[in-house]
Design an enzyme around this catalytic site. Structure first.
Site, PDB file in Angstrom:
ATOM      1  N   HIS A  22      -1.938 -25.964 -20.268  1.00  0.00           N
ATOM      2  CA  HIS A  22      -1.261 -26.984 -21.027  1.00  0.00           C
ATOM      3  C   HIS A  22      -1.847 -27.281 -22.446  1.00  0.00           C
ATOM      4  O   HIS A  22      -1.209 -27.601 -23.094  1.00  0.00           O
ATOM      5  CB  HIS A  22      -0.937 -28.173 -20.089  1.00  0.00           C
ATOM      6  CG  HIS A  22      -0.037 -27.973 -19.132  1.00  0.00           C
ATOM      7  ND1 HIS A  22      -0.238 -27.235 -17.973  1.00  0.00           N
ATOM      8  CD2 HIS A  22       1.302 -28.542 -19.268  1.00  0.00           C
ATOM      9  CE1 HIS A  22       1.322 -27.420 -17.413  1.00  0.00           C
ATOM     10  NE2 HIS A  22       1.973 -28.030 -18.155  1.00  0.00           N
ATOM     11  N   TRP A  76       7.802 -20.869 -15.784  1.00  0.00           N
ATOM     12  CA  TRP A  76       7.888 -21.097 -14.523  1.00  0.00           C
ATOM     13  C   TRP A  76       6.838 -19.953 -13.707  1.00  0.00           C
ATOM     14  O   TRP A  76       6.102 -20.092 -13.088  1.00  0.00           O
ATOM     15  CB  TRP A  76       9.128 -21.170 -13.843  1.00  0.00           C
ATOM     16  CG  TRP A  76       9.807 -22.211 -14.086  1.00  0.00           C
ATOM     17  CD1 TRP A  76       9.493 -23.702 -14.975  1.00  0.00           C
ATOM     18  CD2 TRP A  76      11.243 -22.438 -13.988  1.00  0.00           C
ATOM     19  NE1 TRP A  76      10.537 -24.394 -14.966  1.00  0.00           N
ATOM     20  CE2 TRP A  76      11.475 -24.113 -14.430  1.00  0.00           C
ATOM     21  CE3 TRP A  76      12.261 -21.874 -13.706  1.00  0.00           C
ATOM     22  CZ2 TRP A  76      12.690 -24.693 -14.421  1.00  0.00           C
ATOM     23  CZ3 TRP A  76      13.616 -22.374 -13.627  1.00  0.00           C
ATOM     24  CH2 TRP A  76      13.826 -23.909 -14.060  1.00  0.00           C
TER      25      TRP A  76
END
Length: 103
Positions: A22, A76
């Site tokens: 992230h 994903w």
């Protein structure tokens, strides 16, 4: 502007990797989220249970509609090895009901 909260589950041993991924979130994913009206997006971790708690503001289309976008699907797939996922690689995500808000 609406606020949404949901929880997801991280696999054991992947806290540092989740944070690393992230920290270098793809610019095209950030651009897509912002274009869809997502803002003020935070993810918190309960280290005892490895539960991720996310909250975001949304204006415009729901972020759930973004699941058909190829960038989201690639993200994903990229995250599937470190999170609980559904068969399509989307994270298992449980919406949370708001019970209090101090504005």
């Amino acid at each position: 502007m609406q606020r949404f909260a949901f929880k997801m589950k991280l696999k054991p041993g992947f806290v540092a990797e989740y944070q690393r991924r992230h920290q270098v979130i793809w610019p095209e994913l950030v651009q897509l989220l912002k274009a869809a009206g997502v803002s003020d997006y935070s993810i918190f971790l309960d280290e005892e249970t490895l539960t991720l708690f996310a909250v975001q503001k949304q204006a415009g289309q729901s972020s759930q509609d973004l699941g058909t976008n190829l960038i989201v699907q690639k993200w994903w797939a990229y995250m599937a090895d470190i999170m609980d996922t559904n068969p399509d690689n989307s994270p298992v995500s449980v919406p949370l009901r708001e019970v209090f808000w101090l504005e």
